[in-house]
Write an enzyme that holds these catalytic residues in place. Sequence first.
Site, PDB file in Angstrom:
ATOM      1  N   ASP A 121       0.867  -1.470   0.614  1.00  0.00           N
ATOM      2  CA  ASP A 121       0.035   0.137   0.202  1.00  0.00           C
ATOM      3  C   ASP A 121       0.685   1.323   0.345  1.00  0.00           C
ATOM      4  O   ASP A 121       1.191   1.157   0.996  1.00  0.00           O
ATOM      5  CB  ASP A 121      -0.419  -0.445   1.191  1.00  0.00           C
ATOM      6  CG  ASP A 121      -2.043   1.265   1.437  1.00  0.00           C
ATOM      7  OD1 ASP A 121      -2.622   1.299   1.630  1.00  0.00           O
ATOM      8  OD2 ASP A 121      -1.937   1.766   0.649  1.00  0.00           O
TER       9      ASP A 121
ATOM     10  N   TYR B 223     -12.000  14.079  -7.440  1.00  0.00           N
ATOM     11  CA  TYR B 223     -10.688  13.186  -8.409  1.00  0.00           C
ATOM     12  C   TYR B 223     -10.133  14.014  -9.441  1.00  0.00           C
ATOM     13  O   TYR B 223      -8.341  13.971  -9.435  1.00  0.00           O
ATOM     14  CB  TYR B 223     -11.516  12.166  -8.934  1.00  0.00           C
ATOM     15  CG  TYR B 223     -10.493  11.500  -9.969  1.00  0.00           C
ATOM     16  CD1 TYR B 223     -11.662  11.514 -11.384  1.00  0.00           C
ATOM     17  CD2 TYR B 223     -10.111  10.516  -9.371  1.00  0.00           C
ATOM     18  CE1 TYR B 223      -9.916  10.657 -12.034  1.00  0.00           C
ATOM     19  CE2 TYR B 223      -9.205   9.777 -10.159  1.00  0.00           C
ATOM     20  CZ  TYR B 223      -9.109   9.882 -11.525  1.00  0.00           C
ATOM     21  OH  TYR B 223      -8.142   8.664 -12.790  1.00  0.00           O
TER      22      TYR B 223
ATOM     23  N   LYS C 224     -16.507   1.331 -16.703  1.00  0.00           N
ATOM     24  CA  LYS C 224     -16.764   2.840 -17.389  1.00  0.00           C
ATOM     25  C   LYS C 224     -18.083   2.524 -17.918  1.00  0.00           C
ATOM     26  O   LYS C 224     -18.325   1.296 -18.056  1.00  0.00           O
ATOM     27  CB  LYS C 224     -15.834   3.526 -18.059  1.00  0.00           C
ATOM     28  CG  LYS C 224     -14.857   4.119 -16.864  1.00  0.00           C
ATOM     29  CD  LYS C 224     -13.557   4.446 -17.139  1.00  0.00           C
ATOM     30  CE  LYS C 224     -11.985   4.283 -16.561  1.00  0.00           C
ATOM     31  NZ  LYS C 224     -11.490   4.939 -17.019  1.00  0.00           N
ATOM     32  N   ALA C 225     -18.408   3.132 -18.882  1.00  0.00           N
ATOM     33  CA  ALA C 225     -19.385   3.185 -19.732  1.00  0.00           C
ATOM     34  C   ALA C 225     -18.776   2.209 -20.549  1.00  0.00           C
ATOM     35  O   ALA C 225     -20.038   1.264 -20.686  1.00  0.00           O
ATOM     36  CB  ALA C 225     -20.159   3.750 -20.458  1.00  0.00           C
TER      37      ALA C 225
ATOM     38  N   ARG D 128     -19.064  11.390 -24.723  1.00  0.00           N
ATOM     39  CA  ARG D 128     -17.840  11.327 -24.348  1.00  0.00           C
ATOM     40  C   ARG D 128     -16.939  10.361 -25.557  1.00  0.00           C
ATOM     41  O   ARG D 128     -17.712  10.158 -26.481  1.00  0.00           O
ATOM     42  CB  ARG D 128     -17.218   9.733 -23.840  1.00  0.00           C
ATOM     43  CG  ARG D 128     -18.164  10.111 -21.777  1.00  0.00           C
ATOM     44  CD  ARG D 128     -17.335  11.097 -21.407  1.00  0.00           C
ATOM     45  NE  ARG D 128     -18.683  11.343 -20.185  1.00  0.00           N
ATOM     46  CZ  ARG D 128     -18.947  12.125 -19.349  1.00  0.00           C
ATOM     47  NH1 ARG D 128     -19.528  12.842 -20.576  1.00  0.00           N
ATOM     48  NH2 ARG D 128     -19.587  12.310 -18.625  1.00  0.00           N
TER      49      ARG D 128
ATOM     50  N   ALA E  28      -8.095  13.275 -17.709  1.00  0.00           N
ATOM     51  CA  ALA E  28      -9.347  14.247 -18.390  1.00  0.00           C
ATOM     52  C   ALA E  28     -10.014  15.079 -17.703  1.00  0.00           C
ATOM     53  O   ALA E  28     -11.158  16.339 -17.377  1.00  0.00           O
ATOM     54  CB  ALA E  28     -10.171  13.229 -19.655  1.00  0.00           C
ATOM     55  N   CYS E  29     -10.580  15.014 -15.462  1.00  0.00           N
ATOM     56  CA  CYS E  29     -11.136  15.393 -15.685  1.00  0.00           C
ATOM     57  C   CYS E  29     -10.688  16.333 -14.537  1.00  0.00           C
ATOM     58  O   CYS E  29     -10.898  16.937 -13.428  1.00  0.00           O
ATOM     59  CB  CYS E  29     -11.289  14.068 -13.496  1.00  0.00           C
ATOM     60  SG  CYS E  29     -12.392  13.081 -14.410  1.00  0.00           S
TER      61      CYS E  29
ATOM     62  N   GLN F 102     -25.574  12.210 -22.699  1.00  0.00           N
ATOM     63  CA  GLN F 102     -23.818  12.687 -22.771  1.00  0.00           C
ATOM     64  C   GLN F 102     -23.482  12.023 -23.658  1.00  0.00           C
ATOM     65  O   GLN F 102     -23.584  11.248 -24.383  1.00  0.00           O
ATOM     66  CB  GLN F 102     -23.847  12.218 -21.264  1.00  0.00           C
ATOM     67  CG  GLN F 102     -24.797  12.490 -19.982  1.00  0.00           C
ATOM     68  CD  GLN F 102     -25.671  10.865 -20.053  1.00  0.00           C
ATOM     69  OE1 GLN F 102     -25.977  10.580 -20.782  1.00  0.00           O
ATOM     70  NE2 GLN F 102     -25.268  10.463 -19.151  1.00  0.00           N
TER      71      GLN F 102
ATOM     72  N   ASN G 149     -11.513   8.635 -21.330  1.00  0.00           N
ATOM     73  CA  ASN G 149     -12.122   7.133 -20.973  1.00  0.00           C
ATOM     74  C   ASN G 149     -11.225   6.067 -21.882  1.00  0.00           C
ATOM     75  O   ASN G 149     -11.893   6.051 -22.908  1.00  0.00           O
ATOM     76  CB  ASN G 149     -12.989   7.710 -21.483  1.00  0.00           C
ATOM     77  CG  ASN G 149     -14.206   6.289 -20.863  1.00  0.00           C
ATOM     78  OD1 ASN G 149     -14.352   5.571 -20.227  1.00  0.00           O
ATOM     79  ND2 ASN G 149     -15.099   7.248 -19.678  1.00  0.00           N
TER      80      ASN G 149
HETATM   81  N1  GKE Z   1     -20.203   4.026 -15.795  1.00  0.00           N
HETATM   82  C1  GKE Z   1     -21.137   4.042 -16.918  1.00  0.00           C
HETATM   83  N2  GKE Z   1     -22.214   2.701 -15.999  1.00  0.00           N
HETATM   84  N3  GKE Z   1     -21.558   4.636 -17.026  1.00  0.00           N
HETATM   85  C2  GKE Z   1     -23.070   4.735 -17.593  1.00  0.00           C
HETATM   86  C3  GKE Z   1     -23.616   3.854 -17.790  1.00  0.00           C
HETATM   87  C4  GKE Z   1     -23.575   2.758 -16.873  1.00  0.00           C
HETATM   88  O1  GKE Z   1     -24.200   1.655 -16.444  1.00  0.00           O
HETATM   89  N4  GKE Z   1     -25.078   3.744 -18.645  1.00  0.00           N
HETATM   90  C5  GKE Z   1     -24.519   5.468 -18.609  1.00  0.00           C
HETATM   91  N5  GKE Z   1     -23.737   6.114 -18.638  1.00  0.00           N
HETATM   92  C6  GKE Z   1     -22.930   7.148 -18.629  1.00  0.00           C
HETATM   93  C7  GKE Z   1     -21.987   8.225 -17.474  1.00  0.00           C
HETATM   94  O2  GKE Z   1     -23.707   8.642 -16.964  1.00  0.00           O
HETATM   95  C8  GKE Z   1     -21.516   9.093 -18.053  1.00  0.00           C
HETATM   96  O3  GKE Z   1     -22.303  10.449 -18.621  1.00  0.00           O
HETATM   97  C9  GKE Z   1     -21.189   8.361 -19.215  1.00  0.00           C
HETATM   98  O4  GKE Z   1     -21.910   7.325 -19.223  1.00  0.00           O
HETATM   99  C10 GKE Z   1     -19.903   8.124 -19.021  1.00  0.00           C
HETATM  100  O5  GKE Z   1     -19.732   7.462 -17.681  1.00  0.00           O
HETATM  101  P1  GKE Z   1     -17.899   6.789 -17.207  1.00  0.00           P
HETATM  102  O6  GKE Z   1     -17.472   5.944 -18.232  1.00  0.00           O
HETATM  103  O7  GKE Z   1     -18.227   6.337 -16.194  1.00  0.00           O
HETATM  104  O8  GKE Z   1     -16.998   8.000 -16.963  1.00  0.00           O
HETATM  105  P2  GKE Z   1     -16.262   9.217 -17.192  1.00  0.00           P
HETATM  106  O9  GKE Z   1     -15.972   9.529 -18.819  1.00  0.00           O
HETATM  107  O10 GKE Z   1     -18.065  10.621 -16.986  1.00  0.00           O
HETATM  108  O11 GKE Z   1     -15.437   9.920 -16.461  1.00  0.00           O
HETATM  109  C11 GKE Z   1     -14.863   9.249 -16.084  1.00  0.00           C
HETATM  110  O12 GKE Z   1     -13.355   9.824 -16.885  1.00  0.00           O
HETATM  111  C12 GKE Z   1     -12.516   9.676 -17.274  1.00  0.00           C
HETATM  112  C13 GKE Z   1     -11.144  10.193 -18.243  1.00  0.00           C
HETATM  113  O13 GKE Z   1     -11.689  10.627 -19.293  1.00  0.00           O
HETATM  114  C14 GKE Z   1     -13.987   8.743 -14.857  1.00  0.00           C
HETATM  115  O14 GKE Z   1     -15.024   8.004 -14.251  1.00  0.00           O
HETATM  116  C15 GKE Z   1     -12.822   8.453 -15.414  1.00  0.00           C
HETATM  117  O15 GKE Z   1     -12.468   7.269 -14.886  1.00  0.00           O
HETATM  118  C16 GKE Z   1     -11.575   8.986 -15.666  1.00  0.00           C
HETATM  119  O16 GKE Z   1     -11.132   9.683 -15.262  1.00  0.00           O
END
Ligand code: GKE
Length: 372
Positions: free
Chosen positions: A58, A161, A204-205, A236, A125-126, A234, A190
């Site tokens: 750790d 974060y 993640k998604a 990405r 990217a956050c 949304q 992502n």
């Molecule tokens: N995880 C998840 N699971 N997200 C979902 C789902 C599901 O079943 N259904 C829809 N979404 C939507 C989320 O609400 C969000 O709007 C979008 O997909 C992407 O969510 P994500 O992949 O969990 O994470 P984000 O891209 O929002 O954020 C991530 O960005 C990365 C850098 O780009 C962060 O969580 C970090 O993993 C990282 O910093």
Amino acid sequence: MVPLQDQPTASKLILVTGGGGFVGAAVAKRLHAEGNRIRVIDTVPRPSDSYFEYIQGDLSDPSCCKAVMQGVGTILHFAANMGGMGTIHEGNDFTIYRDNQNITLNVLDAAVRNGVSCILFASSACVYPDHLQSQVEKNDDMKLSEVDAFDSGHPSPQGLYGLEKLVGEMLLQLYAPKFSAGIRIARLHNVYGPGGSWHDGREKAPAAFARKAIAAKKLGDDRAVFEIWGDGRQRRSFIYIDDCVEGLLRLLRSDYPGPVNIGSDRSVSMQDLAEIALGAVGIDVSRTTFIFDSKKPVGVQARNSDNRLVKKELGWEPQISLEDGMRRTARWIDEEVRGLLDGHDDSDGHSILLGLQKSIVLDLGATMLQFG
Ligand code: GKE
């Protein structure tokens, strides 16, 4: 580009923190395959397919940091408490900030004391300001360039974060003169692909959508049901793991300090991604019922990567399309689901698949699934 092992930074050991995780493990394996001496430190037990020095420990413990730093020439710092929106939402913010700040400060302190020559930091990217990512219409294809992190003169990263990642970048820049071969800062967008979290609540998604599509396919109902968090609008961009690893190693081998985006510059809506996931497993989208859950965390409205700087400095751009990457990810998760179903009778198997298809109530960090 001089091969890493011929560079002064690699004359000694390469330490990969978080090398038992998704991106860290992929980078460690690639560097090891190229003949570099690798040491991995992670809190998770040694994965069965890691064939290099692996220490389970750790990094929030300074004595652990000191011990793993012995003989190290280069650090790739991936260790962090992180995940998708199911993890980094404001409910976990303080824990995540405290964990990650402790780790980064300990690693930096031990690196400087031990004369490490080069450190690469996996930022995110956050770090980019919420106000540049707040409306789908306005940002339909909003590409974030590296200077946008301090847009309008003050940072406003995504939650604690994102703030911790921005602080980590600034700490590295402050300490850069202590590293004879310099610092490298990668802002990961992502990242998805085989090997990432897919059902432990940290996914993640892309992995979540592949999991839902596979479960729907296996349930075999004539009409698939597919749950999307938020309204599906949304946007990405998603970078496949192999492209991400290549970008990171080009950055490491270069003498460019960063920060630099390592991401895809193709943004899609979550509805688009769901349709790509369903297509990847051969489900007819026209016969799918989509459920939108507005209670789930959605993060920013629209995020995309501006890749002009990374192309100019590293000659890198993603090679694997989202469609191809999702097919590869779905194939891998399908194998994982088969493993999960092994030994369960039909009714149990059915409840497991239903749980995988809908949102799953999870005790984060536990391996057992409780189905919602
Ligand atoms: N995880 C998840 N699971 N997200 C979902 C789902 C599901 O079943 N259904 C829809 N979404 C939507 C989320 O609400 C969000 O709007 C979008 O997909 C992407 O969510 P994500 O992949 O969990 O994470 P984000 O891209 O929002 O954020 C991530 O960005 C990365 C850098 O780009 C962060 O969580 C970090 O993993 C990282 O910093």
